[in-house]
Design a protein around this motif. Structure first.
Motif, PDB file in Angstrom:
ATOM      1  N   VAL A  60       0.849  -1.190   0.000  1.00  0.00           N
ATOM      2  CA  VAL A  60       0.000   0.000   0.000  1.00  0.00           C
ATOM      3  C   VAL A  60       0.886   1.241   0.000  1.00  0.00           C
ATOM      4  N   MET A  61       0.624   2.151  -0.932  1.00  0.00           N
ATOM      5  CA  MET A  61       1.362   3.403  -1.010  1.00  0.00           C
ATOM      6  C   MET A  61       0.596   4.554  -0.380  1.00  0.00           C
ATOM      7  N   SER A  62      -0.725   4.544  -0.503  1.00  0.00           N
ATOM      8  CA  SER A  62      -1.566   5.566   0.127  1.00  0.00           C
ATOM      9  C   SER A  62      -2.979   5.026   0.236  1.00  0.00           C
ATOM     10  N   ILE A 103     -12.013 -10.650   2.696  1.00  0.00           N
ATOM     11  CA  ILE A 103     -12.680  -9.578   1.960  1.00  0.00           C
ATOM     12  C   ILE A 103     -11.762  -8.361   1.993  1.00  0.00           C
ATOM     13  N   ILE A 104     -11.402  -7.866   0.820  1.00  0.00           N
ATOM     14  CA  ILE A 104     -10.528  -6.696   0.712  1.00  0.00           C
ATOM     15  C   ILE A 104     -11.413  -5.489   0.441  1.00  0.00           C
ATOM     16  N   SER A 105     -11.456  -4.563   1.383  1.00  0.00           N
ATOM     17  CA  SER A 105     -12.393  -3.447   1.297  1.00  0.00           C
ATOM     18  C   SER A 105     -11.655  -2.107   1.345  1.00  0.00           C
ATOM     19  N   PRO A 106     -11.472  -1.434   0.208  1.00  0.00           N
ATOM     20  CA  PRO A 106     -10.872  -0.089   0.236  1.00  0.00           C
ATOM     21  C   PRO A 106     -11.814   0.888   0.941  1.00  0.00           C
ATOM     22  N   LEU A 107     -11.284   1.657   1.887  1.00  0.00           N
ATOM     23  CA  LEU A 107     -12.095   2.647   2.596  1.00  0.00           C
ATOM     24  C   LEU A 107     -12.064   4.001   1.896  1.00  0.00           C
ATOM     25  N   ASN A 108     -11.151   4.153   0.953  1.00  0.00           N
ATOM     26  CA  ASN A 108     -11.029   5.366   0.155  1.00  0.00           C
ATOM     27  C   ASN A 108     -10.200   4.997  -1.075  1.00  0.00           C
ATOM     28  N   THR A 109      -9.704   5.984  -1.782  1.00  0.00           N
ATOM     29  CA  THR A 109      -8.843   5.679  -2.927  1.00  0.00           C
ATOM     30  C   THR A 109      -7.508   5.140  -2.426  1.00  0.00           C
ATOM     31  N   VAL A 110      -7.159   3.937  -2.887  1.00  0.00           N
ATOM     32  CA  VAL A 110      -5.936   3.265  -2.428  1.00  0.00           C
ATOM     33  C   VAL A 110      -5.002   3.076  -3.620  1.00  0.00           C
ATOM     34  N   LYS A 111      -3.762   3.505  -3.448  1.00  0.00           N
ATOM     35  CA  LYS A 111      -2.745   3.301  -4.482  1.00  0.00           C
ATOM     36  C   LYS A 111      -1.763   2.253  -3.980  1.00  0.00           C
ATOM     37  N   LEU A 112      -1.397   1.316  -4.867  1.00  0.00           N
ATOM     38  CA  LEU A 112      -0.558   0.196  -4.477  1.00  0.00           C
ATOM     39  C   LEU A 112       0.503  -0.100  -5.528  1.00  0.00           C
TER      40      LEU A 112
END
Length: 253
Positions: A60-62, A103-112
Motif C-alpha cells: 500500500v502506497m496511500s 474480503i478486501i475493502s478499500p475505505l477510500n482511494t488506495v494506491k498500491l
C-alpha cells in the motif's frame, strides 16, 4: 469493478523507495526491483477478488484497506487488519502459498505497488539486505496480531475502542487545527460506527453509545464519518494507553 488486474503503468525507483520495506535498499537493487512492479489504484467499494493474492504481492502506497472475514450463515463480519501506507498485502499467502479467504475493502482511494508473488519470494531468498529489512516489518505485524488478541480477551469495549482510535491516529499521523494545538485535535475520517464495531469485536449500537458518552464528556466531536479527538490525554486514560503520541508530527489539513 474489479481493478486487480495489473495496470500498464510501471513504478519508478523514487516511488519504490517510498515503500517502507524497500526504502533502505541500495540504489542499484531498487532500480532492478522497480522493473518488476506495477501500479494499481482501487476505489472505495471496488470489488477486489482475493484470488489475486495467490498471484501478486501488494504494498500500500496511500489510502486505507480494511481486511475482513464474514460468517456466511449469520452475515456477521470481523476486521482482521487495517492496512495503511507502507503495509503489505498479503503476508500469509507470501509465507505459506495457500489461498486466503478474505474480503478486501478499500475505505477510500488506495494506491498500491504489486509484484509477482514468486518474484517477491525469490527476492527474500536471494538478497540478504532485503530479507533483513523485511523481517522487522513481519515481526511488527505479528506483534500487532498478538495485541489484537490480547485486547479482545483482556479488555472491555471502552478500552478496546479507545486503543483502536489511538492506534489509528498513530498510524495515519494526520492532525488538524493550529500548530500550537497539534496534540489536542486529531482528525479521523472514514471510520464508520460499523467499521469501528468490527475492529472492536462489538456491535454498532454499543460503539455508538460509547462515542456519544465521549462526545458528552468533550473528549471527541463526532460528525457523520468524522471523529475529532479534542482531548487526547483523556482518551488515552480511557484506553489505558501508554504509547506516547506527543512526538508525532503535525500534518496540515
Amino acid at each position: 469493478m474489479d481493478n486487480t488486474i495489473g495496470l500498464p503503468q510501471r513504478a519508478n525507483p523514487v516511488l519504490v523507495k517510498q515503500a517502507t520495506i524497500f526504502a533502505g535498499l541500495p540504489e542499484k537493487l531498487i532500480e532492478d526491483f522497480q522493473q518488476e512492479f506495477q501500479l494499481h489504484e482501487w476505489q472505495k467499494d471496488d470489488y477486489i477478488n482475493s484470488n489475486i493474492l495467490t498471484k501478486r504481492f501488494f504494498v500500500v502506497m496511500s489510502g486505507q484497506l480494511e481486511i475482513k472475514q464474514s460468517n456466511a450463515d449469520t452475515g456477521k463480519e470481523a476486521t482482521l487488519d487495517m492496512l495503511y501506507a507502507g503495509d503489505c498485502l498479503d503476508l500469509m499467502v507470501l509465507l505459506d502459498d495457500q489461498p486466503h479467504d478474505i474480503i478486501i475493502s478499500p475505505l477510500n482511494t488506495v494506491k498500491l505497488l504489486s509484484v509477482k508473488l514468486e518474484t517477491m519470494r525469490q527476492w527474500l531468498w536471494t538478497y540478504p539486505a532485503f530479507n533483513k529489512q523485511f523481517m522487522p516489518y513481519l515481526a511488527k505485524k505479528m506483534r500487532e496480531k498478538e495485541q489484537q488478541v490480547s485486547n479482545l480477551a483482556l479488555h472491555d469495549v471502552t478500552t478496546r475502542l479507545g486503543r483502536i482510535i489511538l492506534e489509528h491516529i498513530n498510524k495515519i499521523k494526520f492532525y488538524t487545527g493550529r500548530e500550537e494545538e497539534a496534540h489536542h485535535h486529531h482528525l479521523i475520517n472514514g471510520l464508520t460506527d460499523e467499521t469501528l464495531a468490527r475492529m472492536t469485536g462489538s456491535v454498532r449500537q454499543v460503539v455508538n453509545k460509547q462515542l456519544q458518552l465521549w462526545k458528552q464528556a468533550d473528549i471527541i466531536d463526532k460528525k457523520r464519518n468524522q471523529l475529532i479527538i479534542k482531548d487526547l490525554e483523556a482518551l488515552e486514560r480511557e484506553a489505558k494507553y501508554t504509547q506516547d503520541l506527543s512526538n508525532t508530527p503535525l500534518a496540515k489539513s
